[in-house]
Write an enzyme that holds these catalytic residues in place. Structure first.
Site, PDB file in Angstrom:
ATOM      1  N   GLY A  57       0.827  -1.207   0.000  1.00  0.00           N
ATOM      2  CA  GLY A  57       0.000   0.000   0.000  1.00  0.00           C
ATOM      3  C   GLY A  57       0.855   1.247   0.000  1.00  0.00           C
ATOM      4  O   GLY A  57       1.932   1.270   0.623  1.00  0.00           O
ATOM      5  N   SER A  58       0.408   2.280  -0.703  1.00  0.00           N
ATOM      6  CA  SER A  58       1.233   3.484  -0.853  1.00  0.00           C
ATOM      7  C   SER A  58       0.395   4.751  -0.956  1.00  0.00           C
ATOM      8  O   SER A  58       0.744   5.688  -1.657  1.00  0.00           O
ATOM      9  CB  SER A  58       2.112   3.354  -2.099  1.00  0.00           C
ATOM     10  OG  SER A  58       1.264   3.115  -3.223  1.00  0.00           O
ATOM     11  N   ASN A  60      -1.373   7.926   1.419  1.00  0.00           N
ATOM     12  CA  ASN A  60      -0.580   8.804   2.297  1.00  0.00           C
ATOM     13  C   ASN A  60      -0.189   8.102   3.598  1.00  0.00           C
ATOM     14  O   ASN A  60       0.941   8.232   4.056  1.00  0.00           O
ATOM     15  CB  ASN A  60      -1.245  10.180   2.522  1.00  0.00           C
ATOM     16  CG  ASN A  60      -2.480  10.124   3.396  1.00  0.00           C
ATOM     17  OD1 ASN A  60      -3.081   9.067   3.610  1.00  0.00           O
ATOM     18  ND2 ASN A  60      -2.873  11.292   3.892  1.00  0.00           N
ATOM     19  N   LYS A 168      -7.820   0.442   9.681  1.00  0.00           N
ATOM     20  CA  LYS A 168      -8.607   0.626  10.887  1.00  0.00           C
ATOM     21  C   LYS A 168      -9.916  -0.122  10.725  1.00  0.00           C
ATOM     22  O   LYS A 168     -10.548  -0.068   9.671  1.00  0.00           O
ATOM     23  CB  LYS A 168      -8.876   2.100  11.110  1.00  0.00           C
ATOM     24  CG  LYS A 168      -7.569   2.873  11.267  1.00  0.00           C
ATOM     25  CD  LYS A 168      -7.615   3.895  12.360  1.00  0.00           C
ATOM     26  CE  LYS A 168      -6.173   4.314  12.665  1.00  0.00           C
ATOM     27  NZ  LYS A 168      -6.075   5.486  13.501  1.00  0.00           N
ATOM     28  N   ALA A 201      -1.985  11.185   9.123  1.00  0.00           N
ATOM     29  CA  ALA A 201      -0.797  10.844   8.336  1.00  0.00           C
ATOM     30  C   ALA A 201       0.102  12.043   8.010  1.00  0.00           C
ATOM     31  O   ALA A 201       1.325  11.945   8.155  1.00  0.00           O
ATOM     32  CB  ALA A 201      -1.223  10.110   7.060  1.00  0.00           C
ATOM     33  N   LYS A 261     -14.733   4.710  16.638  1.00  0.00           N
ATOM     34  CA  LYS A 261     -14.509   6.149  16.840  1.00  0.00           C
ATOM     35  C   LYS A 261     -15.153   6.975  15.724  1.00  0.00           C
ATOM     36  O   LYS A 261     -15.561   8.109  15.959  1.00  0.00           O
ATOM     37  CB  LYS A 261     -13.021   6.447  16.890  1.00  0.00           C
ATOM     38  CG  LYS A 261     -12.364   6.041  15.592  1.00  0.00           C
ATOM     39  CD  LYS A 261     -11.003   6.594  15.336  1.00  0.00           C
ATOM     40  CE  LYS A 261     -10.745   6.362  13.854  1.00  0.00           C
ATOM     41  NZ  LYS A 261      -9.443   6.757  13.401  1.00  0.00           N
ATOM     42  N   ASN A 327     -15.616  12.580   9.061  1.00  0.00           N
ATOM     43  CA  ASN A 327     -16.894  12.267   9.696  1.00  0.00           C
ATOM     44  C   ASN A 327     -17.485  13.493  10.380  1.00  0.00           C
ATOM     45  O   ASN A 327     -18.673  13.767  10.263  1.00  0.00           O
ATOM     46  CB  ASN A 327     -16.707  11.117  10.697  1.00  0.00           C
ATOM     47  CG  ASN A 327     -16.323   9.831   9.996  1.00  0.00           C
ATOM     48  OD1 ASN A 327     -17.148   9.208   9.351  1.00  0.00           O
ATOM     49  ND2 ASN A 327     -15.057   9.447  10.094  1.00  0.00           N
TER      50      ASN A 327
END
Lengths: 407, 407
Positions: A57-58, A60, A168, A201, A261, A327
């Site tokens: 994965g790449s 951010n 997450k 990030a 969250k 969110n």
């Protein structure tokens, strides 16, 4: 009045304080001044070849974690092979391959512009080639791409490989709640832990100080210290002077907190959008933390309550997420414009989605199956507001009526 | 999918949703739509005369709490005498007594302007006269005025009177940590609990929804239900549709959290002022919550860990305080201008003080006496930054070096 330890430390640090936050790249190539951590980790000796790492994965966050890992493989040559592979979904940027740009310019110009990457971080567009010889796989792709990637890897990964998921959350279906790390374990037959924390990030990429939590359970076929991945190895792999890592066992706890969250953040966005202020937002976070703990205790009784209120992946990530992000933005927009969640998403997120909107539905459906919606009043009200146009001004009353967290 | 309870509730609320946040004054005089709470509290029957209440203090928080109380005494005539006395430190406003203005205009024009107060709230400039016949005293004055007021009340308060302190915090001396509620108990010989929560006064005064925690332990001479103050009576006295109250036993827990959050807020101000962003602020709050819990467990082992992470007076008040307020402001100013704490206070607070600056010194001195400064690295670093010009950029390293919270 200063105690002995403090005095020693102050002497060591002042007046030539060698710390360089947030410019800690200054010592990224010159050794860390963080003596204790460094020396602890130097004590780990391997009775095998150094571990080879691949980051899958790449985006951010993927690129940021790959940067962290590649800095540490330089730093601990006895523990890790220096070169770190990063699988990149190939794209053309002005006619040039993104992987070629990363490997020559040492920047991910598309997803993490203006951040220098270590030269030992090697972009690779071929998934199977990128994991060749890897001992540790670090998964860091958008949630929705995981099934396809895992499918491609099936049968290609040796069972002694270990993995960490930086995704997450979890998947909730009618059968129950499945952690993404368990999904990886089930599909690929490899032990998988998780990394989660209060980690926007861009801030981590700029080496502004933050903390994170890594959770990993030793597998049944654990080969022993010096031969296999354990908590010390994971600390060495992820800990940086600007990125403080705590390693624990509780994979379920940090995954649950990381997913739920986002539902709480929607609630914070509603009360902020209504102009109710800081007290109300703090109340939502308090109630949210309580429901996160209750959810964890109910469906993953092995998860520890402390994880939620004491780890970066728990309360700190909740606070960061509720202080901003997608969110909160979508929910505020709903409150201010009276538009529904999907209109608000369209207007604000340019085709992307606010994860809480998906998660609150999954959570509602699962709790409904269990006949437990009343025991999670905040999660339930957020769902009712998003999917049934329940008036958000009724949120406090609903929470009060549906029942307190502890009874 | 909606469960049965939720359906009933939704039916009851929609389409003529009777909730009125934040305009809940609409029903303040017409009965609350919050049926469950109301009916629970209506069940309390007294076998004695209704309780007479006096609020001591009339600043913005004092007046706000007096408003809350006076609304409830109207609402529960079988429990409380309607008229509530509020002791006011007399001042002249354009030649007129502040008490006369409050009693005719029903606004505290100096400390809570533009907020209508109930007509049954009676301002009284005479402290001893104001407490005549009172069964419950609600203390709500600035910390520094408490000793003088308590001195004036000595010998004037019957031992069966009960008290609630809305002052945040404790006093730390060389002998140890004393809760303000214990101070009131010791000096006046009356049982005293506390009220604390994520309650910025102006928001509560405007009836924006928030939560709070009341803590009270039944005294040895408790006379029994219907005869004495207990948790149900306190809930009836403080709970409003816009001010949700949870009543618990843990007076120490809520007092400790209320005092130490200000030290944590200084830490948040430092990292914000340095431009380190949301991750860093969340990390400080996480570490701070851990040290608050440890402090409570060490010096008040009877306090409950849940109070800190589950009550409004714990994690929610911490979040509210760290998202703004005096302590954050002063610390940010220090970070940005390189001025010391006292210069920053002078420039920003117009003669007032940021409580965290006093508290971090008291806490340091007490921990130093106990040889425990190293076990509370955040509190210690904040103290060193404020009083010994320790460079705040060293904060993460100091926290890391002095030791993790759990080991």
């Amino acid at each position: 009045m200063i105690s002995r330890n403090t005095t020693t430390l102050l002497k060591r640090l002042s007046p030539t304080l060698r710390i360089a936050m947030p410019n800690s790249h200054l010592y990224a190539h010159h050794g860390s001044p963080f003596k204790r951590t460094e020396s602890t980790q130097s004590l780990i000796s391997l009775n095998r070849n150094p571990f080879k790492i691949t980051v899958i994965g790449s985006g951010n966050w993927g690129t940021t974690i790959a940067k962290v890992v590649a800095e540490n493989t330089q730093h601990f040559p006895h523990l890790f092979q220096k070169d770190v592979n990063m699988w990149v979904f190939q794209e053309k940027i002005d006619g040039e391959n993104l992987t070629d740009i990363i490997n020559t310019k040492h920047q991910n110009v598309k997803y993490l512009p203006n951040i220098d990457l270590p030269e030992n971080l090697i972009a690779n567009p071929d998934l199977l080639d990128s994991i060749k010889g890897a001992d540790i796989l670090v998964f860091n792709v958008p949630h929705q791409f995981l099934p396809k990637i895992v499918e491609s890897l099936k049968g290609q990964v040796k069972p002694w490989v270990r993995a960490i998921s930086c995704l997450k959350g979890f998947e909730v279906g009618k059968k129950g709640v499945q952690l993404l790390s368990s999904y990886i374990t089930d599909e690929l037959g490899i032990q998988c832990g998780a990394l989660s924390g209060a980690n926007l990030a861009p801030e981590v990429a700029k080496e502004h100080w933050s903390e994170t939590t890594v959770a990993y359970q030793l597998p049944k076929d654990y080969k022993g210290e010096g031969l296999d991945v354990d908590h010390k190895v994971l600390k060495a792999l992820f800990h940086r002077p600007y990125f403080h890592v705590n390693v624990i066992d509780d994979v379920a706890g940090i995954s649950i907190a990381g997913a739920l969250k986002n539902v709480v953040a929607l609630g914070c966005g509603f009360v902020e959008g209504l102009g109710w202020g800081n007290n109300a937002s703090a109340a939502i976070q308090r109630i949210g933390l309580g429901e996160i703990i209750k959810f964890g205790q109910t469906f993953f009784p092995e998860s520890r309550v402390q994880t939620y209120y004491q780890e970066s992946a728990g309360v700190a990530d909740l606070i960061t997420t509720c202080s901003g992000g997608r969110n909160v933005k979508v929910a505020k927009h709903m409150a201010k414009t009276k538009k529904n969640a999907f209109e608000a998403e369209k207007e604000l997120l340019n085709g992307q989605s606010a994860q809480g909107i998906i998660t609150c539905k999954e959570v509602h459906e699962w709790l409904y199956t269990c006949e437990m919606t009343d025991e999670f009043p905040l999660f339930e009200v957020v769902y009712q507001i998003v999917y049934n146009n329940f008036p958000m001004e009724g949120l406090p009353e609903m929470i009060e009526e549906l029942g307190p967290i502890e009874e």
